[in-house]
Scaffold this active site. Sequence first.
Site, PDB file in Angstrom:
ATOM      1  N   LYS A  62     -47.294-104.513  18.366  1.00  0.00           N
ATOM      2  CA  LYS A  62     -46.665-104.636  18.117  1.00  0.00           C
ATOM      3  C   LYS A  62     -45.755-103.660  19.438  1.00  0.00           C
ATOM      4  CE  LYS A  62     -43.695-100.402  15.771  1.00  0.00           C
ATOM      5  NZ  LYS A  62     -43.698 -99.620  14.696  1.00  0.00           N
ATOM      6  N   ASP A  97     -39.921 -92.203   8.090  1.00  0.00           N
ATOM      7  CA  ASP A  97     -39.089 -92.951   8.208  1.00  0.00           C
ATOM      8  C   ASP A  97     -39.967 -93.482   6.827  1.00  0.00           C
ATOM      9  OD1 ASP A  97     -36.703 -94.303   8.940  1.00  0.00           O
ATOM     10  OD2 ASP A  97     -38.203 -95.760   9.959  1.00  0.00           O
TER      11      ASP A  97
HETATM   12  N1  LIG Z   1     -48.742-105.383  10.374  1.00  0.00           N
HETATM   13  C1  LIG Z   1     -48.263-105.890  10.295  1.00  0.00           C
HETATM   14  N2  LIG Z   1     -48.443-107.444   9.825  1.00  0.00           N
HETATM   15  C2  LIG Z   1     -47.097-108.205   9.504  1.00  0.00           C
HETATM   16  N3  LIG Z   1     -45.536-108.162   9.895  1.00  0.00           N
HETATM   17  C3  LIG Z   1     -45.287-106.532  10.661  1.00  0.00           C
HETATM   18  C4  LIG Z   1     -46.717-105.593  10.802  1.00  0.00           C
HETATM   19  N4  LIG Z   1     -45.681-104.707  12.264  1.00  0.00           N
HETATM   20  C5  LIG Z   1     -44.666-104.507  11.753  1.00  0.00           C
HETATM   21  N5  LIG Z   1     -44.457-106.399  11.231  1.00  0.00           N
HETATM   22  C6  LIG Z   1     -42.677-106.448  11.222  1.00  0.00           C
HETATM   23  O1  LIG Z   1     -42.022-105.967  12.022  1.00  0.00           O
HETATM   24  C7  LIG Z   1     -41.079-105.811  11.355  1.00  0.00           C
HETATM   25  C8  LIG Z   1     -40.506-104.372  12.451  1.00  0.00           C
HETATM   26  O2  LIG Z   1     -41.849-103.580  12.748  1.00  0.00           O
HETATM   27  P1  LIG Z   1     -41.854-102.029  12.324  1.00  0.00           P
HETATM   28  O3  LIG Z   1     -40.941-101.265  10.863  1.00  0.00           O
HETATM   29  O4  LIG Z   1     -43.348-101.180  12.184  1.00  0.00           O
HETATM   30  O5  LIG Z   1     -40.892-101.593  13.558  1.00  0.00           O
HETATM   31  P2  LIG Z   1     -39.047-101.472  13.966  1.00  0.00           P
HETATM   32  O6  LIG Z   1     -39.229-101.218  12.457  1.00  0.00           O
HETATM   33  O7  LIG Z   1     -39.290-101.939  14.906  1.00  0.00           O
HETATM   34  O8  LIG Z   1     -39.295 -99.823  14.738  1.00  0.00           O
HETATM   35  P3  LIG Z   1     -38.253 -99.061  14.617  1.00  0.00           P
HETATM   36  O9  LIG Z   1     -37.712 -97.707  13.077  1.00  0.00           O
HETATM   37  O10 LIG Z   1     -38.113 -98.790  15.895  1.00  0.00           O
HETATM   38  O11 LIG Z   1     -36.809 -99.945  13.909  1.00  0.00           O
HETATM   39  C9  LIG Z   1     -41.477-105.376   9.947  1.00  0.00           C
HETATM   40  O12 LIG Z   1     -40.275-105.169   8.960  1.00  0.00           O
HETATM   41  C10 LIG Z   1     -42.491-106.657   9.521  1.00  0.00           C
HETATM   42  O13 LIG Z   1     -41.599-107.683   8.994  1.00  0.00           O
END
Ligand SMILES: Nc1ncnc2c1ncn2[C@@H]1O[C@H](COP(=O)(O)OP(=O)(O)OP(=O)(O)O)[C@@H](O)[C@H]1O
Length: 295
Positions: A123, A227
């Site tokens: 990430k 969140d």
């Molecule tokens: N450990 C993981 N394994 C598999 N897929 C993941 C993992 N972490 C994140 N993802 C995928 O990436 C997407 C986005 O990740 P995450 O929710 O952690 O951050 P984000 O939503 O980008 O944060 P923000 O709230 O800033 O938008 C998730 O919906 C998922 O599909």
Amino acid sequence: MGLARILRAVSELSDRHFNVLRVIERNSMRGSLTRVESVSRAMKLSEQYLAKLLSELHDASLVWSPAGRKSGYVLNYAGLDALALRAMLRRGIVASVGNVIGVGKESDVYAADTPEGERVSLKLYRAGRLSMTRYRRTRSLPSELGSYLAASTRFAANEVRALRVLYEAGLPVPFPVYRNRHAVVAQLIDGVPLVKVKSIPKPPELVLEELLKAVKDAHSAGIIHSDLSAYNVLVDAEGRSWIIDWPQWVRRDHPNVLFYLRRDVQNLIDFFKRRYHMDLPPSLIEEFLRSVTPT
Ligand SMILES: Nc1ncnc2c1ncn2[C@@H]1O[C@H](COP(=O)(O)OP(=O)(O)OP(=O)(O)O)[C@@H](O)[C@H]1O
Ligand SMILES: [Mg+2]
């Protein structure tokens, strides 16, 4: 910019380039531009040679000169990615990076492989991404870019701090493997966000119950997600729920802990009611909060 280009830059550029990039990084985090003369003095290299290194970093798009090259350079996200990826490759944390598996407002998530052939998630935080295109247009001084780079690093550190505690406490969260700067490597969950799940291989009542238990256990471990929603729950093939995306967690002793806890639980309850037409008593949330924080 694609990660493939950044990975190419990492393999093609020299240690010298990266030493210069680290100086620019340090200055950028403080909100200041880096000029040829200042690096030349700090690194005891000729200005001519440094101008060449800087121009190569600029050609690789790892740095940005918001007011022309003479006024100096600032690190951008591609540069921060390059620094973090280089560290991970050198330490044998990852061997290669694959496809994008998730794009959020303020992060990009990739699948990556370890040298042992295990798949992990990578990430990369992008705090301020939405407002940053504006700077390109106005060419205003990038002190805010510096604070965004620093914020991304802080988010990554926060997330890993929570994941360590929660994983240790037995919660269904990805195992945190490693962090460098704004980049987090964690266990790859083979699942689908709860919002996108077509059919859960388990009664939805049971899924909600498990999630509420996880919220309660996280609270016992001292951590409130804050969140939490069906976007940040991944459901795997066995119907097991995994809670992801923890950068904004708050501690149990936070003065507004009840506000965050209530909002997290309300989001989940509302989702299950809407999606699965579950008939839940209105008292459920109060009962839950009482069970978590008995007075
Ligand atoms: N450990 C993981 N394994 C598999 N897929 C993941 C993992 N972490 C994140 N993802 C995928 O990436 C997407 C986005 O990740 P995450 O929710 O952690 O951050 P984000 O939503 O980008 O944060 P923000 O709230 O800033 O938008 C998730 O919906 C998922 O599909
Ligand atoms: Mg998310």
